[in-house]
Structures are given as structure tokens and as C-alpha cells.
Design a protein around this motif. Structure first.
Motif, PDB file in Angstrom:
ATOM      1  N   SER A 604       0.816  -1.214   0.000  1.00  0.00           N
ATOM      2  CA  SER A 604       0.000   0.000   0.000  1.00  0.00           C
ATOM      3  C   SER A 604       0.851   1.266   0.000  1.00  0.00           C
ATOM      4  N   ASN A 605       2.129   1.149   0.340  1.00  0.00           N
ATOM      5  CA  ASN A 605       2.985   2.334   0.374  1.00  0.00           C
ATOM      6  C   ASN A 605       3.793   2.524  -0.905  1.00  0.00           C
ATOM      7  N   VAL A 606       3.611   1.616  -1.873  1.00  0.00           N
ATOM      8  CA  VAL A 606       4.387   1.715  -3.105  1.00  0.00           C
ATOM      9  C   VAL A 606       4.097   3.049  -3.792  1.00  0.00           C
ATOM     10  N   ALA A 607       5.157   3.778  -4.148  1.00  0.00           N
ATOM     11  CA  ALA A 607       4.952   5.060  -4.812  1.00  0.00           C
ATOM     12  C   ALA A 607       4.662   4.848  -6.289  1.00  0.00           C
ATOM     13  N   PHE A 608       5.519   4.070  -6.959  1.00  0.00           N
ATOM     14  CA  PHE A 608       5.325   3.780  -8.378  1.00  0.00           C
ATOM     15  C   PHE A 608       5.753   2.336  -8.638  1.00  0.00           C
ATOM     16  N   ALA A 609       5.210   1.782  -9.707  1.00  0.00           N
ATOM     17  CA  ALA A 609       5.647   0.444 -10.110  1.00  0.00           C
ATOM     18  C   ALA A 609       6.148   0.543 -11.551  1.00  0.00           C
ATOM     19  N   PRO A 610       7.333   1.137 -11.743  1.00  0.00           N
ATOM     20  CA  PRO A 610       7.830   1.318 -13.113  1.00  0.00           C
ATOM     21  C   PRO A 610       8.310  -0.002 -13.711  1.00  0.00           C
ATOM     22  N   TYR A 611       8.385  -0.046 -15.049  1.00  0.00           N
ATOM     23  CA  TYR A 611       9.044  -1.181 -15.696  1.00  0.00           C
ATOM     24  C   TYR A 611      10.518  -1.135 -15.347  1.00  0.00           C
ATOM     25  N   ARG A 612      11.098  -2.324 -15.195  1.00  0.00           N
ATOM     26  CA  ARG A 612      12.494  -2.362 -14.774  1.00  0.00           C
ATOM     27  C   ARG A 612      13.322  -3.061 -15.846  1.00  0.00           C
ATOM     28  N   TYR A 613      14.415  -2.430 -16.222  1.00  0.00           N
ATOM     29  CA  TYR A 613      15.355  -3.064 -17.134  1.00  0.00           C
ATOM     30  C   TYR A 613      16.741  -3.003 -16.527  1.00  0.00           C
ATOM     31  N   ASP A 614      17.430  -4.137 -16.530  1.00  0.00           N
ATOM     32  CA  ASP A 614      18.800  -4.186 -16.045  1.00  0.00           C
ATOM     33  C   ASP A 614      19.710  -4.110 -17.256  1.00  0.00           C
ATOM     34  N   VAL A 615      20.480  -3.001 -17.354  1.00  0.00           N
ATOM     35  CA  VAL A 615      21.253  -2.798 -18.579  1.00  0.00           C
ATOM     36  C   VAL A 615      22.731  -2.582 -18.257  1.00  0.00           C
ATOM     37  N   VAL A 680      18.729  10.615 -16.400  1.00  0.00           N
ATOM     38  CA  VAL A 680      17.354  10.563 -16.887  1.00  0.00           C
ATOM     39  C   VAL A 680      17.404  10.356 -18.399  1.00  0.00           C
ATOM     40  N   VAL A 681      16.620   9.400 -18.905  1.00  0.00           N
ATOM     41  CA  VAL A 681      16.563   9.178 -20.348  1.00  0.00           C
ATOM     42  C   VAL A 681      15.160   9.487 -20.852  1.00  0.00           C
ATOM     43  N   GLU A 682      15.050   9.540 -22.177  1.00  0.00           N
ATOM     44  CA  GLU A 682      13.755   9.884 -22.783  1.00  0.00           C
ATOM     45  C   GLU A 682      12.714   8.797 -22.506  1.00  0.00           C
ATOM     46  N   ASN A 683      11.460   9.184 -22.683  1.00  0.00           N
ATOM     47  CA  ASN A 683      10.365   8.227 -22.518  1.00  0.00           C
ATOM     48  C   ASN A 683      10.367   7.214 -23.653  1.00  0.00           C
ATOM     49  N   GLY A 684       9.645   6.128 -23.464  1.00  0.00           N
ATOM     50  CA  GLY A 684       9.537   5.152 -24.545  1.00  0.00           C
ATOM     51  C   GLY A 684       8.340   4.248 -24.327  1.00  0.00           C
ATOM     52  N   LYS A 685       8.247   3.273 -25.219  1.00  0.00           N
ATOM     53  CA  LYS A 685       7.230   2.239 -25.075  1.00  0.00           C
ATOM     54  C   LYS A 685       7.906   1.036 -24.439  1.00  0.00           C
ATOM     55  N   TYR A 686       7.214   0.342 -23.531  1.00  0.00           N
ATOM     56  CA  TYR A 686       7.868  -0.753 -22.837  1.00  0.00           C
ATOM     57  C   TYR A 686       7.173  -2.083 -23.006  1.00  0.00           C
ATOM     58  N   PHE A 687       5.885  -2.096 -22.728  1.00  0.00           N
ATOM     59  CA  PHE A 687       5.201  -3.387 -22.741  1.00  0.00           C
ATOM     60  C   PHE A 687       4.427  -3.597 -24.039  1.00  0.00           C
ATOM     61  N   SER A 688       3.656  -2.585 -24.417  1.00  0.00           N
ATOM     62  CA  SER A 688       2.932  -2.711 -25.682  1.00  0.00           C
ATOM     63  C   SER A 688       2.844  -1.340 -26.335  1.00  0.00           C
ATOM     64  N   LEU A 689       2.550  -1.352 -27.619  1.00  0.00           N
ATOM     65  CA  LEU A 689       2.512  -0.096 -28.352  1.00  0.00           C
ATOM     66  C   LEU A 689       1.327   0.762 -27.966  1.00  0.00           C
ATOM     67  N   THR A 690       0.295   0.133 -27.452  1.00  0.00           N
ATOM     68  CA  THR A 690      -0.922   0.902 -27.172  1.00  0.00           C
ATOM     69  C   THR A 690      -0.939   1.445 -25.753  1.00  0.00           C
ATOM     70  N   GLU A 691       0.094   1.150 -24.976  1.00  0.00           N
ATOM     71  CA  GLU A 691       0.057   1.574 -23.570  1.00  0.00           C
ATOM     72  C   GLU A 691       0.127   3.101 -23.458  1.00  0.00           C
ATOM     73  N   ASP A 692      -0.397   3.616 -22.363  1.00  0.00           N
ATOM     74  CA  ASP A 692      -0.176   5.025 -22.035  1.00  0.00           C
ATOM     75  C   ASP A 692       1.269   5.159 -21.561  1.00  0.00           C
ATOM     76  N   GLN A 693       1.734   6.403 -21.469  1.00  0.00           N
ATOM     77  CA  GLN A 693       3.125   6.560 -21.056  1.00  0.00           C
ATOM     78  C   GLN A 693       3.346   5.938 -19.669  1.00  0.00           C
ATOM     79  N   GLN A 694       4.349   5.076 -19.593  1.00  0.00           N
ATOM     80  CA  GLN A 694       4.626   4.363 -18.350  1.00  0.00           C
ATOM     81  C   GLN A 694       5.962   4.806 -17.772  1.00  0.00           C
ATOM     82  N   PRO A 695       6.089   4.778 -16.446  1.00  0.00           N
ATOM     83  CA  PRO A 695       7.393   5.042 -15.841  1.00  0.00           C
ATOM     84  C   PRO A 695       8.307   3.839 -16.033  1.00  0.00           C
ATOM     85  N   ALA A 696       9.621   4.085 -16.076  1.00  0.00           N
ATOM     86  CA  ALA A 696      10.568   2.986 -16.211  1.00  0.00           C
ATOM     87  C   ALA A 696      11.825   3.326 -15.431  1.00  0.00           C
ATOM     88  N   VAL A 697      12.454   2.289 -14.925  1.00  0.00           N
ATOM     89  CA  VAL A 697      13.710   2.491 -14.212  1.00  0.00           C
ATOM     90  C   VAL A 697      14.732   1.520 -14.782  1.00  0.00           C
TER      91      VAL A 697
END
Lengths: 884, 115
Positions: A604-615, A680-697
Motif C-alpha cells: 500500500s505504500n508503493v509510490a510507483f511500479a515502473p518497468y524495470r530493465y537491467d542494462v 534521466v533518459v527519454e520516454n519510450g514504449k515498454y510493454f505494448s505499443l498501445t500503452e499510455d506513457q509508463q514510468p521505467a527504471v
């Protein structure tokens, strides 16, 4: 008995007519001869005797009719006669016949294809016993995924299912002795086959009793097709030891031939116990309650008498218990029931197929309207013939039957041709493998159901458009028509046809609009900004577990791979990402992020649940993701360095207010690690093309090594050559490592697949719709021109200009076209809202779409009226007036 | 006498069967003559109606037919009763007699009997 015998004889006689007519004639002749002789004997002259004999015999023709009716089945004989007549009539107007047959072929074919796919994916239950009580479970929002421990609790605590089985996907290197090839299968719970109630084709299945803790059941069941293709149906495979990712497994059985796994659109090669999954996936998935990727789908048979609603309530109760007991890991997620075999895709697939079925239904309706107006026009043309037949004593019912025979004959021809086409298409589709390497397979077998549906559709459409001229025939007054030489009140009859045509154009405009919207959406999604550049980029996918690496060996090997690939001439940049890059295989995983200083790391205290990529260092450069502020990762960001992260613009804005603000700030991960944002990097698509803008880390890859990774290689070189040199380089490094190289664009096809399919489907619908409106408008225009040729002749003779003649000839068609198109555009825009779920950036409020629809419809009108217009213009008054 | 088609066909069929039963194989004209002699005017104007009935009986298996030669040495179709036809004749004769008896009794009944 007697009745049946008589029926058979009559049926037979209907076929062989000639011989029996001969017999009757001979009998009658003999009868008359005998009677005449008798009459002569009693004193009449031969001529008078014969006359009397004939009189006594009675009406010859009436008697013959009776005789024929007795002898054979009149209905059949009439039908045969009608058919013969209909064939002749159709052959006489080949243009009309061709238009009608092509229209029906397309309409019925489209319906059969869509029905075939729908049947395979949705209507047909899984090929297992008692499939109707088999249900999957959904966890959270639209997904079957959950953790193994949750599955165990669900299995043991629910009161609705007989038993619950579960499986996840396993992709392995399958080695029968020095020949590792990749294969895919299910890691299934021990009770998997018992829950399904299946019996092995060969050997035995594994059972719940085989599960005695982690890695306790190194058993393998082959699918029938894999047994067939890899082991050539060899029955001695039982007991053989093969290696999956270098770990030994014993083959204990072969699944039955018609069982290809419990996902409708996937065919797998093998089944292994899930307790041994760790060996091939290299992760301890089974012990982590928070890891909701461990199970792909959970399913079971509902107990007798338990309704789905009760089962959902029961599952929710288990969910509530889990949430209370494991507040940290469980999070908020409701359980519900799902369509077994489609899991999380069920809703989308069902919605899409229903929409498609609706559209094809519309096409059929449009075709009916189209043919109805054509038939109406034709019947009006033939009103003289009808009048003559009525005058000669044909009953109206008989004439209607004749007209219906013609309609049904046409629709049957169209139906059969359409069916043949669709069966070929469906067979192609079932062979089709959209993604190389993935075990995706559409289980379509064109069978009796599809044939039946197509034939029923053909009959129904035949009757539907066949009854259009009924009123006309019933109202026919033979006297009037024969007298005046043409039809009486033209106006009203045309009005019905006009309405039909208007409806049809509306439907077609809907189809054209939605296909335009879809097409435009697809074009946009191809040129959209994904937040990375897919051109000139290769993806090198490796799973180091398959080659036996683990732990510390992983980062070392991955670094060496990066160095080796970077050293290939022509390679500009390389970077590595664990698991898959964004958008590939819809494999985004999310991570819980807390504000710095959050005391309790609860869901319940989670601030955001961004997509995560280990790069790895260099990834952003290689992927073409531009850095907006701060720095990217370096090789110093390893396990010993302080934890750092790069976030996307969306997360930076949401969490820290702005991009510059984010640099140097901190957040906390689930495991209480305090992480500093360094870039900080630019926004992108992560899961699907139709998604709304999502946070990512983005986190440094080598802080949490994983065996499955993709190296992004940026190079202007020819992809195939480059792929070959990458393969040979990596073979030098480790000959036992399976490597998949493909372009990023190819891999992106998977993400684009739904919208591609949607676009192709809608494009085809649009094309069919366009064809239908052409034939419809053409039919009406040609008809009205031919009806009014005489009038045009008079007009021209009186000095009318070309423009006026054209206006008189085609104004009506164009008015209809305009009204129909406007209505269709409106409906199409409304319908397109639905499309937005599937097709990326599908918005009907796009001036280009509106404009193109208008242009397309006007072009269609122009094409369709071209020939009739030419005909109207070429009117030669003198010739026409002389004609009648 | 004008009978409805169904009844006429039914009675005609029965007459045909009976005729063949009594006289043995006969051609169409012979049957017509015989029926005419006995029933008077049932076939007087419409000898032709016999043929559809003959056809139907043959299809039902009650009679069979084959070519033979008539008294003036011409080819003619001769009809004969089959065993099935014999049975049918018996059953229908009984049925007719029953019906006839009932109807006769009904018509001869007086008003007081009916009340």
C-alpha cells in the motif's frame, strides 16, 4: 413400409423419365384400340368408334398429369426443371451472374474464415475430456501469472475445484547426445495430467506422488508430435536419458496424439515436472511468493454443482486470506475465473474475434442488400415474362419458387466457391508460424462445422435476397403489363431498392472507415517514437544456463561476449540488457519503488511500479535511447559500488517534479536498497505499443546478473553477414552456447503482431466493403440508365446537353452514395473507438482519415458509375426511338 | 355419381383388386370394362383415371404387371394380383363391410333409437 417403397420408386422414377412415358403411351393406344374395336363391333363407323372411345377415356392431358404425379415426386421434378431454367437464365446474363457470385464468394468466404478462427480459438474447448467444466484462474488484472506458493495455497485452500494444476513455460536446449537444439515445453505441476484426465500414448505420466521436493523428479513426457519428429516414433525412447540444458532427464512417456498442451495457440515439445524447473530456468522461482512470473496458468475442473460465480467468490476468499497473511508479498490482487487455454489473452482475443465476426456479419448483410436490389431490378426487367407466365396459367407460388431457386442457386455457387477459398486460407493459417522459434500455432482444422456454417449462410442469404422481389411478383397485374409493355408505377418499387442500397453503402462506408483508421494507426505505430532506434540494430539472445554457467560465471562471460562482439569490424556500439529489451515478447517486468524514507515497505505504500530493465554500460548508446540529464552507467557501477539508477522522463517528472530535479535524488526498492538517480533518459514504449506513457527504471545489469540476456548490436553492416560473424565469434568463445541472432525490427514484429493482424483483417474487410459498394452502385446506376434510355433519347433529341443527361442519369446514385457514406462515416467513427484498444494510435478524429474515406468513397462512386454514364452519354436518339 | 378424388381412388383401387382376384390377369381395358359392367357409370366418362390408380397399386406392390399380347394380338400390359395384394384385398374388404354395416345401421335407425 409401403409408403417408403413407393417413395423410393417415385424418387427413382424422377430420375428416369423417358422410358415410363413410352409405356403409358402404349397402354393408352392399346386401350383406345380395344375400345374402338368394341364400338365398331356394336355398329359404329371406325371414325365414330374411335371418337367415342376417346371421349370415354376422358381428358388425356389431365390424366397424364395425374399419372406423372403418381409416378414420381413432382416437387423434385419441378425443382430439376426450375434449376435447369435458372441455369439457363444465369448463363444468359453472365455479367449479373459474375457480380452476384463474386459478391457472395467474398461475403461467405470472409464469414467462413472468421468463423473458422473463432471456432478454433474460442468456441472449441480444449481437446481434453470434460473440457466444459475446465476453468483457468486469473490473478490480478487480466493475467494468469502468479507465484508458485500462491498456487499451492490456492490449490489447497479452495473448495470449488476438484484439483488445481499449474504450468509455466520452459525453453531449453534439448540434447539427445551431442546435438543440442532449442525446444519448448511446460514445466507442469505433478497433478497436471491427472487433472486433465489424460492417458499416455506410451509409457506413463508423472503424478503428484513423484514430487518430493526441489529437483526430485527428473522425468520427461514428450508430446506426440515431438516424439514423431525428433524420435521417429521410436517406442524404445522410454527410459532413455536426455539432457535439458545439460541436466539429465529420463523420458517416461509420450502424450496422446491430439494433445498439444493446454494453451490453445501454442504447441509444445515436452512436459516436465515443475519441481525440476530450477534446473532449466536457473532461478529459485518456486520459493518466492512475490515472484508472480513462476506460474503461467492455473486451471482445474469445477466440482459438480459449483457455479462459476460461487467459484469466483471462493477464489476471492483465498485471495483475501493470502493478502492478510502475506501483506508484503501478496499485494492487492483479486482472483477470478478465466477461459482455460487462453489465460490472460482470453478477453482481448474474444473481444477482437467478436468484433471481427460482427464486421463480417455486416459484410454479409451488405451483400444481401446488394444482391436484393440487383434481384429486384432483374425481376422488374422480367416483369413482362412473369406477366406472360401468369397469363398462361402459372401460379404465383410457382413463379416465386422459380425466382427463389435462382437466388439459392447463385448463393450456393457463391457459397461453395467462398468455402473452397476459405478452407485453403484456413489451412495456410494452421501451417503458419508467425514468429520463428516461438511454438505459436493456430489449431485450425477446417471441419464439418465450418462447411455447415458456410452452407447455412449460403441458403439464408439466398432466401434473404431472393424474397426481395416477392412483393413485386405478387402485385404483378399481367393485363396491365402486357398492355403497357413496361412496369407501371416505377417510383415506389425503386424506393425499396434505394433503401437497401443506402443501407449497403452505409455498411461499406463503416468498413472502409474502420480499415482506414486501423491502417493509419499502424503507419503511425511504425513511425512512432519507441524511445529506442530499431533500425540497424541486431539482438543477440543467449541463455547462459543452457551452456551451464551460473553465479559469478555469468557477468564474466557476458562481459567477454560484449568485448568479442564489439571487436567485430563494423560494429559501432554494443550494450546488454537482461531478459529482453522493451517491447520484445511482451515481457516487461515491474518493480516496486518507494519514496525515500518510507518506513514500511508494504504494497500500500508503493509510490510507483515502473518497468524495470537491467542494462550494461553502453546500452543506451547501442539502443539509441538519448540521455536527457546526468550520466549513463559505467563499468564501476558493480556490486561493490553504491546502488544507482537511471529513470525515464516520466518517472523523473512524477517522482521528483522535473528532469533536472531528479539527478542526485534517492528512492527505495522493495529489498530496502537506497538507490541514487544518476541519469534521466527519454520516454519510450515498454510493454505494448498501445500503452499510455509508463514510468521505467534502469538498473546496472551486473549488480543482479541473469543468465538470459540480449546484446544490442548497432552496426550499419548487412544484418545477415553480421549475424554470421557474431555467431562464429561466440562459437570460438563457447561452442556449447546456443545463440539466437535477429534484427530488432523482426523481434518487434511480435509487439506489432496484434495491430498488424487487426490491420490486415480490417484492411481486407474494407476492401470487400469497397468492392460491394462498387457492385451495388454499378447495379443501380446501370439499371436506371437502361430503364430510362428512351427518355434520354428524347431529351437528347430535344437538345439536352451532356451535363443534363448525366445529371438525370446518375443524380440518384450519387445522392445515395453521399447519404450512405456520410452515415457510414459517422458509424465508422463511433466503431473506431473500439479499435483504439487494439490498434496503436487509432483515432478516428484524424482529418487525414476523414479525408481519405471521403476520397475513397467518391472514387468508388466514380468507378461504379463510369460504364453506365458512358452508356447514357452514347445515346443515339434516332436509333432509340426507332427501336420500339 | 361424382365421388371425391380420395374416395374415388380408394374405391377404384379396391375394385381393381377385386376384379383381378376374380378374373385373373387382365389388361387395363379389360379391368375398365369389368368395373364398368358392375359399377355402372363410375368409369363411364373417365376410363383414363384408372391408369394412375394402376400405377399407384403397382408401386405399392399390390399388383404386378408385364407385357403380353391382347385378344387382337397386340402388345398389351397385363396386370395381376400379388400375394401382398391378396392380403390387402382381404383386409380392405373386411374394412369396407364393417363400414358399410355401420353406415347401414346408422341410416336405418329411427329417431327414437337415437334419442
Amino acid at each position: 413400409m409401403t409408403a417408403a417403397r413407393r417413395f423410393l420408386i417415385r424418387l427413382f422414377n424422377s430420375a428416369a423419365r423417358r422410358v415410363q412415358d413410352e409405356r403409358l403411351r402404349e397402354e393408352i393406344a392399346e386401350h383406345i384400340a380395344l375400345q374402338t374395336a368394341e364400338n365398331v363391333r356394336s355398329g359404329l363407323s371406325p371414325a365414330e368408334g374411335r371418337r367415342q372411345a376417346l371421349l370415354k377415356f376422358g381428358g388425356l392431358e389431365a390424366m397424364k398429369e395425374d399419372y406423372r404425379a403418381e409416378r414420381s415426386l413432382l416437387i423434385i421434378e419441378n425443382l430439376v426443371r426450375d434449376l435447369r431454367f435458372a441455369t439457363r437464365m444465369l448463363r444468359k446474363s453472365p455479367g449479373f451472374t459474375a457480380v452476384a457470385v463474386v459478391t457472395l464468394t467474398m461475403a461467405i468466404g470472409a464469414n467462413a474464415v472468421v468463423f473458422g478462427v473463432m471456432d478454433a480459438l474460442i468456441l472449441r474447448p480444449l481437446n481434453v475430456p470434460n473440457a466444459e467444466s475446465l476453468y483457468g484462474t486469473e490473478y490480478g488484472v487480466d493475467t494468469g501469472f502468479q507465484s508458485y506458493l500462491n498456487y499451492i495455497d490456492l490449490r489447497d485452500r479452495n473448495h470449488s475445484f476438484d484439483d488445481l494444476a499449474a504450468f509455466s513455460m520452459a525453453f531449453v536446449g534439448f540434447d539427445t547426445g551431442g546435438n543440442s537444439t532449442s525446444a519448448s515445453g511446460y514445466a507442469a505441476s505433478g497433478n497436471y495430467f491427472d487433472v486433465l484426465g489424460l492417458h499416455p500414448h506410451l509409457g506413463r505420466f508423472f503424478h503428484a506422488s513423484d514430487e518430493r521436493g526441489r529437483n526430485s523428479a527428473p522425468y520427461l513426457v514428450l508430446s506426440y508430435s515431438y516424439w514423431h519428429s525428433r524420435f521417429q516414433d521410436d517406442p524404445s525412447v522410454l527410459g532413455r536419458v536426455v539432457r535439458l540444458d545439460k541436466h539429465p532427464f529420463t523420458i517416461i512417456g509420450v502424450a496422446p496424439p491430439d494433445f498439444r498442451g493446454t494453451l490453445v495457440f501454442v504447441s509444445v515439445d515436452f512436459f516436465m515436472p515443475i519441481v525440476n524447473e530450477e534446473l532449466v530456468n536457473g532461478e529459485h522461482l518456486l520459493d518466492a511468493r512475490g515472484n508472480t512470473r513462476a506460474i503461467f496458468e492455473t486451471f482445474g475442473h469445477l466440482k459438480p454443482g459449483v457455479t462459476p460465480a460461487q467459484a469466483v467468490a471462493d477464489l476471492r476468499a483465498v485471495g483475501a486470506y493470502l493478502e492478510k497473511t502475506y501483506p508484503k508479498e501478496f499485494g492487492q490482487a483479486n482472483y477470478s475465473l478465466a477461459h482455460a487455454g487462453l489465460t490472460s489473452f482470453g478477453r482481448a482475443v474474444r473481444a477482437f474475434m467478436t468484433g471481427l465476426m460482427l464486421l463480417t456479419g455486416l459484410i454479409l448483410l451488405a451483400a444481401c442488400a446488394n444482391l436484393g436490389s440487383l434481384f429486384g431490378a432483374r425481376a422488374a426487367d422480367r416483369s413482362r415474362e412473369m406477366a406472360l407466365r401468369l397469363a398462361l396459367g402459372a401460379s404465383r407460388a410457382r413463379i416465386l419458387r422459380q425466382l427463389l431457386t435462382e437466388a439459392v442457386l447463385i448463393s450456393l455457387i457463391g457459397g461453395v466457391v467462398g468455402l473452397l477459398g476459405s478452407v485453403t486460407l484456413l489451412q495456410r493459417m494452421s501451417m503458419w508460424q508467425p514468429f520463428p522459434g516461438a511454438p505459436i500455432h493456430l489449431p485450425i482444422n477446417p471441419d464439418a462445422r465450418i462447411y455447415a456454417v458456410a452452407l447455412i449462410l449460403a441458403f439464408v442469404t439466398g432466401f434473404l435476397f431472393g424474397i426481395v422481389p416477392v412483393r413485386q411478383v405478387l402485385k404483378t397485374d399481367p393485363y396491365e403489363i402486357v398492355k403497357s409493355g413496361s412496369l407501371g408505377q416505377v417510383g415506389r418499387r425503386i424506393a425499396v431498392r434505394d433503401l437497401l442500397l443506402g443501407v449497403q453503402i452505409t455498411i461499406c462506408a463503416v468498413l472502409v472507415t474502420s480499415s482506414m483508421v486501423a491502417l493509419r494507426g499502424l503507419l503511425r505505430s511504425l513511425h512512432g517514437n519507441f524511445g529506442f532506434e530499431t533500425r540497424n540494430a541486431l539482438l543477440v539472445s543467449t541463455n547462459l544456463t543452457m551452456a551451464g554457467y551460473s553465479g559469478e560465471g555469468l557477468p564474466t562471460m557476458q562481459k567477454r561476449m560484449l568485448d568479442e562482439i564489439a571487436s567485430i569490424p563494423g560494429v559501432e556500439k554494443v550494450g546488454l540488457v537482461n531478459n529482453y529489451p522493451p517491447l520484445i515478447y511482451a515481457a516487461g517486468s515491474r518493480v516496486n519503488v518507494f519514496h525515500e524514507g518510507t518506513k514500511e515497505l508494504r504494497p500500500s505504500n508503493v509510490a510507483f511500479a515502473p518497468y524495470r530493465y537491467d542494462v550494461s554500460p553502453g546500452y543506451f548508446d547501442a539502443a539509441g535511447t538519448s540521455l536527457l540529464a546526468g550520466r549513463a552507467f559505467s563499468w564501476h557501477d558493480d556490486q561493490d559500488a553504491p546502488a544507482v539508477a537511471v529513470v525515464n522522463r516520466d518517472l523523473a517528472g512524477k517522482m521528483f517534479g522535473s528532469v533536472p530535479n531528479a539527478i542526485g535524488r534517492h528512492f527505495t526498492l522493495q529489498d530496502a536498497t537506497r538507490v541514487e538517480v544518476v541519469g534521466v533518459v527519454e520516454n519510450g514504449k515498454y510493454f505494448s505499443l498501445t500503452e499510455d506513457q509508463q514510468p521505467a527504471v534502469f538498473l546496472p545489469a551486473f549488480r543482479s546478473p541473469a543468465s538470459l540476456s540480449d546484446v544490442v548490436v548497432r552496426s550499419p553492416r548487412d544484418p545477415q553477414q553480421l549475424a554470421a560473424s557474431i555467431r562464429s565469434k561466440l562459437r570460438e568463445l563457447d561452442a556449447g552456447l546456443p545463440v539466437d541472432v535477429s534484427t530488432w525490427n523482426t523481434m518487434l514484429d511480435v509487439a506489432l503482431f496484434p495491430s498488424r493482424v487487426a490491420t490486415v483483417a480490417l484492411g481486407v474487410m474494407g476492401a470487400i466493403g469497397a468492392m460491394l459498394s462498387i457492385t451495388g452502385i454499378f447495379g443501380l446506376a446501370a439499371y436506371s440508365v437502361s430503364k430510362r434510355l428512351k427518355e434520354f433519347g428524347i431529351r437528347v433529341a430535344l437538345g439536352a446537353q451532356r451535363k443534363e443527361v448525366l445529371k438525370a442519369a446518375l443524380a440518384r446514385s450519387f445522392k445515395l452514395l453521399a447519404c450512405g457514406s456520410a452515415a457510414g462515416l459517422l458509424f465508422g467513427i463511433l466503431a473506431s473507438r473500439v479499435l483504439a484498444f487494439i490498434v496503436y494510435a487509432a483515432t478516428p478524429r484524424d482529418p487525414l482519415v476523414l479525408l481519405s474515406v471521403v476520397v475513397v468513397m467518391s472514387l468508388l462512386g466514380l468507378v461504379a458509375t463510369w460504364i453506365p454514364a458512358q452508356r447514357a452519354l452514347s445515346v443515339h436518339p434516332a436509333m432509340l426511338l426507332r427501336e420500339e | 355419381m361424382k365421388l371425391k378424388i380420395g374416395v374415388q381412388q380408394g374405391t377404384l383401387a379396391l375394385m381393381v383388386l377385386k376384379t383381378l382376384d376374380v378374373l385373373g390377369p387382365l389388361h387395363g381395358y379389360g379391368i375398365a370394362r369389368r368395373i364398368e359392367q358392375i359399377s355402372g357409370d363410375l368409369l363411364a366418362v373417365n376410363q383414363g383415371t384408372l391408369y394412375p390408380v394402376l400405377l399407384r397399386l403397382e408401386q405399392e406392390g399390390a399388383i404386378a404387371s408385364e407385357w403380353g399380347s391382347s385378344e387382337n394380338n397386340r402388345r398389351a400390359r397385363f396386370y395381376r394380383l400379388t400375394r401382398q395384394g391378396q392380403k390387402r384385398l382381404q383386409v380392405e374388404t373386411q374394412g369396407w363391410e364393417q363400414t358399410a354395416t355401420i353406415i347401414r345401421r346408422f341410416f336405418s335407425a329411427k329417431t327414437e333409437d337415437l334419442s
